[in-house]
Enzyme design. Structure first.
Site, PDB file in Angstrom:
ATOM      1  N   ARG A  28     -11.713   8.047   9.838  1.00 57.90           N
ATOM      2  CA  ARG A  28     -10.630   9.036   9.747  1.00 57.90           C
ATOM      3  C   ARG A  28     -10.678  10.081  10.859  1.00 57.90           C
ATOM      4  NH1 ARG A  28      -7.225   6.111   6.894  1.00 57.90           N
ATOM      5  NH2 ARG A  28      -7.993   5.597   4.815  1.00 57.90           N
ATOM      6  N   ARG A  66      -0.241  16.595   6.853  1.00 54.69           N
ATOM      7  CA  ARG A  66       0.846  17.432   7.372  1.00 54.69           C
ATOM      8  C   ARG A  66       1.294  18.409   6.291  1.00 54.69           C
ATOM      9  NH1 ARG A  66       1.914  12.236   8.807  1.00 54.69           N
ATOM     10  NH2 ARG A  66       3.344  11.969   7.057  1.00 54.69           N
ATOM     11  N   THR A  83      -2.691   0.359   2.395  1.00 53.02           N
ATOM     12  CA  THR A  83      -3.472   0.867   1.276  1.00 53.02           C
ATOM     13  C   THR A  83      -2.639   0.885   0.006  1.00 53.02           C
ATOM     14  OG1 THR A  83      -4.589   2.306   2.815  1.00 53.02           O
ATOM     15  CG2 THR A  83      -4.883   2.794   0.479  1.00 53.02           C
ATOM     16  N   TYR A 116      -4.199   9.196  16.819  1.00 49.64           N
ATOM     17  CA  TYR A 116      -3.026   8.443  16.326  1.00 49.64           C
ATOM     18  C   TYR A 116      -1.676   8.980  16.773  1.00 49.64           C
ATOM     19  CZ  TYR A 116      -1.356  11.397  12.418  1.00 49.64           C
ATOM     20  OH  TYR A 116      -0.813  12.394  11.646  1.00 49.64           O
ATOM     21  N   THR A 150     -12.180  -5.365  10.091  1.00 54.42           N
ATOM     22  CA  THR A 150     -11.302  -5.514   8.921  1.00 54.42           C
ATOM     23  C   THR A 150     -11.863  -6.686   8.121  1.00 54.42           C
ATOM     24  OG1 THR A 150      -9.420  -4.853  10.292  1.00 54.42           O
ATOM     25  CG2 THR A 150      -8.921  -5.858   8.152  1.00 54.42           C
ATOM     26  N   HIS A 210       0.546   6.272  -1.539  1.00 60.76           N
ATOM     27  CA  HIS A 210      -0.425   6.459  -0.458  1.00 60.76           C
ATOM     28  C   HIS A 210       0.198   7.260   0.692  1.00 60.76           C
ATOM     29  CE1 HIS A 210      -3.575   5.602   2.464  1.00 60.76           C
ATOM     30  NE2 HIS A 210      -2.672   5.128   3.285  1.00 60.76           N
ATOM     31  N   ASP A 260      -9.394  -2.578   4.927  1.00 62.27           N
ATOM     32  CA  ASP A 260      -9.082  -2.076   6.269  1.00 62.27           C
ATOM     33  C   ASP A 260      -9.936  -0.823   6.512  1.00 62.27           C
ATOM     34  OD1 ASP A 260      -7.855  -1.377   8.651  1.00 62.27           O
ATOM     35  OD2 ASP A 260      -6.148  -0.426   7.668  1.00 62.27           O
ATOM     36  N   GLN A 314      -9.397   8.291  13.970  1.00 66.06           N
ATOM     37  CA  GLN A 314      -7.970   8.041  13.743  1.00 66.06           C
ATOM     38  C   GLN A 314      -7.148   9.328  13.876  1.00 66.06           C
ATOM     39  OE1 GLN A 314      -7.224   6.558   9.768  1.00 66.06           O
ATOM     40  NE2 GLN A 314      -5.024   6.361  10.066  1.00 66.06           N
ATOM     41  N   GLU A 373      -6.468  -3.296   0.158  1.00 62.35           N
ATOM     42  CA  GLU A 373      -5.174  -3.883   0.499  1.00 62.35           C
ATOM     43  C   GLU A 373      -5.130  -5.353   0.077  1.00 62.35           C
ATOM     44  OE1 GLU A 373      -3.766  -3.099   4.436  1.00 62.35           O
ATOM     45  OE2 GLU A 373      -4.818  -1.173   4.587  1.00 62.35           O
ATOM     46  N   ASP A 407      -0.825  -4.607  10.067  1.00 60.90           N
ATOM     47  CA  ASP A 407      -1.109  -3.865   8.841  1.00 60.90           C
ATOM     48  C   ASP A 407       0.067  -2.938   8.551  1.00 60.90           C
ATOM     49  OD1 ASP A 407      -2.583  -3.099   6.624  1.00 60.90           O
ATOM     50  OD2 ASP A 407      -3.585  -1.469   7.686  1.00 60.90           O
ATOM     51  N   GLU A 428      -7.910   9.821  -0.076  1.00 59.31           N
ATOM     52  CA  GLU A 428      -7.072  10.280  -1.199  1.00 59.31           C
ATOM     53  C   GLU A 428      -7.919  10.603  -2.425  1.00 59.31           C
ATOM     54  OE1 GLU A 428      -3.341   7.719  -1.783  1.00 59.31           O
ATOM     55  OE2 GLU A 428      -4.620   6.612  -0.415  1.00 59.31           O
ATOM     56  N   LYS A 442      -9.461   1.965  13.628  1.00 59.74           N
ATOM     57  CA  LYS A 442      -9.263   0.841  12.701  1.00 59.74           C
ATOM     58  C   LYS A 442      -9.823  -0.470  13.253  1.00 59.74           C
ATOM     59  CE  LYS A 442      -6.032   2.709   9.825  1.00 59.74           C
ATOM     60  NZ  LYS A 442      -6.043   2.609   8.370  1.00 59.74           N
ATOM     61  N   GLU A 492      -9.786   1.008   2.911  1.00 55.95           N
ATOM     62  CA  GLU A 492      -8.405   0.903   2.451  1.00 55.95           C
ATOM     63  C   GLU A 492      -8.315  -0.392   1.668  1.00 55.95           C
ATOM     64  OE1 GLU A 492      -5.684   1.517   5.777  1.00 55.95           O
ATOM     65  OE2 GLU A 492      -5.994   3.691   5.607  1.00 55.95           O
TER      66      GLU A 492
END
Ligand code: MN
Length: 406
Positions: free
Chosen positions: A232, A137, A341, A239, A252, A128, A228, A235, A196, A121, A355, A248, A194
């Site tokens: 969150r 961040r 995404t 991550y 899928t 995105h 996907d 993740q 995709e 992926d 988002e 994840k 997500e």
């Protein structure tokens, strides 16, 4: 080239007309349990193996229980098979033999159409990646310094790629909000989607030999839709430093129809202008552009919540394939790589709830009066897409759906 008219759709106005001819795998009541290759035409499924026999032409690749033998056969054979299907569906002489082999879509069950080999992926939407950077961040540069040099991706779990309609069980895992002192274990509270697009590899490649940009068409058979699913909270805690893992890998979903690359010739467009010069192996200026003008729609419990534009993707699938093999890693028949995404520049074109709701701060308001920051049990997500076809036609992708169960 003019578009040939089919005998099943003389008006030529179905998104599943003879200009499309996506492949899938189905079972039906006339031969229970027997998986067969089907080609979608209008709201019918053509039993492709039976059609080949009825036309008196070689049928082995279409008489399989998955698309893998056809995928492995390579581009010249894909072209021949597509030409044969087009002939059978446009020449009146085939009509009487083939019409009984069209099964109503509502009467068949659709299955995962190929055995997924490796699953990768990517993370190719600048909008995105920028939104996620701002959310996760805050106060630092939203795009990481490598983003416009390297098509970022991760290896996913091919064994949990499932066909559209498969229920998605809310995953358990370690969750830790920034304000929590220690993690806890339990069902995800931040289940997301997500939206995709996925690319299905047919012809394998040799280990040690990178697949250059101009060999994309030789290896990639077709395109499907991908959801996907992402937890969150799981993740976010796991991550750093190695990327997505259990947040994840629980499921899928992919659409049941693989649209042949050949059906997307009229959807090809130049990708967006890049403001960083790509390294030579990723430089697609002067070559065939592989931007694709696919328009997606995401519906939550029947209500449209987003319209992601695939045309806005920074990296193309050809660049992703070149990058994925640049180190000599080989391709296998059935490899699936997804775009990442898809989010456009406008808020209503974002392809994930994180988002759309800005990390849950601005929940979506649904017509039934409820709100959603993330998915609740029994929620159903449907992703659809269309692309421009020849002569004003529309190429349909069908849908990828999933309902959340506890
Ligand atoms: Mn993804």
């Amino acid at each position: 080239m003019t578009t040939p008219r089919s005998w099943f759709d003389p008006a030529n106005d179905s998104p599943f007309g003879v200009h499309n001819l996506p492949y899938g795998v189905f079972t039906a009541g006339d031969r229970p349990g027997r998986r067969r290759i089907g080609v979608r035409v209008g709201d019918f499924v053509l039993d492709a193996g039976a059609a080949a026999r009825a036309a008196g032409e070689p049928s082995a690749l279409l008489d399989a229980d998955s698309l893998n033998p056809l995928l492995a056969a390579g581009r010249p054979v894909w072209t021949e098979v597509r030409a044969a299907l087009t002939r059978w569906l446009t020449e009146e002489s085939h009509r009487d033999a083939l019409a009984p082999l069209l099964l109503p879509l509502a009467e068949v069950e659709l299955h995962l159409p190929f055995e997924v080999a490796d699953y990768v992926d990517f993370y190719a939407s600048e909008h995105h990646a920028t939104n996620l950077g701002r959310i996760l961040r805050p106060g630092s540069e939203p795009l990481t310094p490598n983003w416009k040099h390297v098509p970022i991706g991760y290896h996913g779990r091919s064994g949990t790629v499932v066909v559209s309609g498969t229920p998605v069980v809310r995953p358990h895992g370690q969750r830790k909000a920034p304000t929590d002192a220690v993690p806890s274990f339990g069902p995800t509270r931040r289940l997301d989607i997500e939206a995709e697009v996925g690319f299905v590899v047919g012809a394998p490649s040799t280990m040690g030999e990178p697949v250059a940009l101009d060999r994309f068409r030789e290896h990639v058979f077709g395109v499907c839709l991908v959801n996907d699913w992402s937890a969150r909270d799981i993740q976010g805690w796991e991550y750093v430093p190695l990327g997505p893992f259990l947040g994840k890998s629980f499921a899928t979903s992919v659409s049941p129809w693989i649209v042949p690359l050949d059906a997307l010739e009229h959807a090809r467009i130049a990708p967006p202008a890049r403001d960083v010069e790509p390294l030579p192996y990723l430089d697609d200026r002067g070559g065939e552009p592989w931007g694709l003008d696919l328009a997606l729609e995401v519906r939550l419990n029947g209500h449209p919540v987003s319209h992601p534009p695939f045309a806005s993707m920074y990296w193309t699938a050809a660049q992703q394939l070149a990058h994925m093999t640049a180190n000599g890693a080989s391709l296998r028949t059935g490899d699936l790589f997804a775009s990442g995404t898809i989010s456009g520049p406008e808020p209503e074109t974002r392809g994930a709830l994180i988002e759309l709701t800005w990390n849950g701060e601005n929940p979506l308001k649904l017509p039934d009066g409820t709100t959603r920051a993330f998915l609740e049990n029994d929620d159903e997500v449907v992703i659809t897409a269309t692309a421009p076809g020849p002569g004003g036609t529309v190429v349909g992708f069908g849908e990828v759906t999933g309902r959340i169960v506890p």
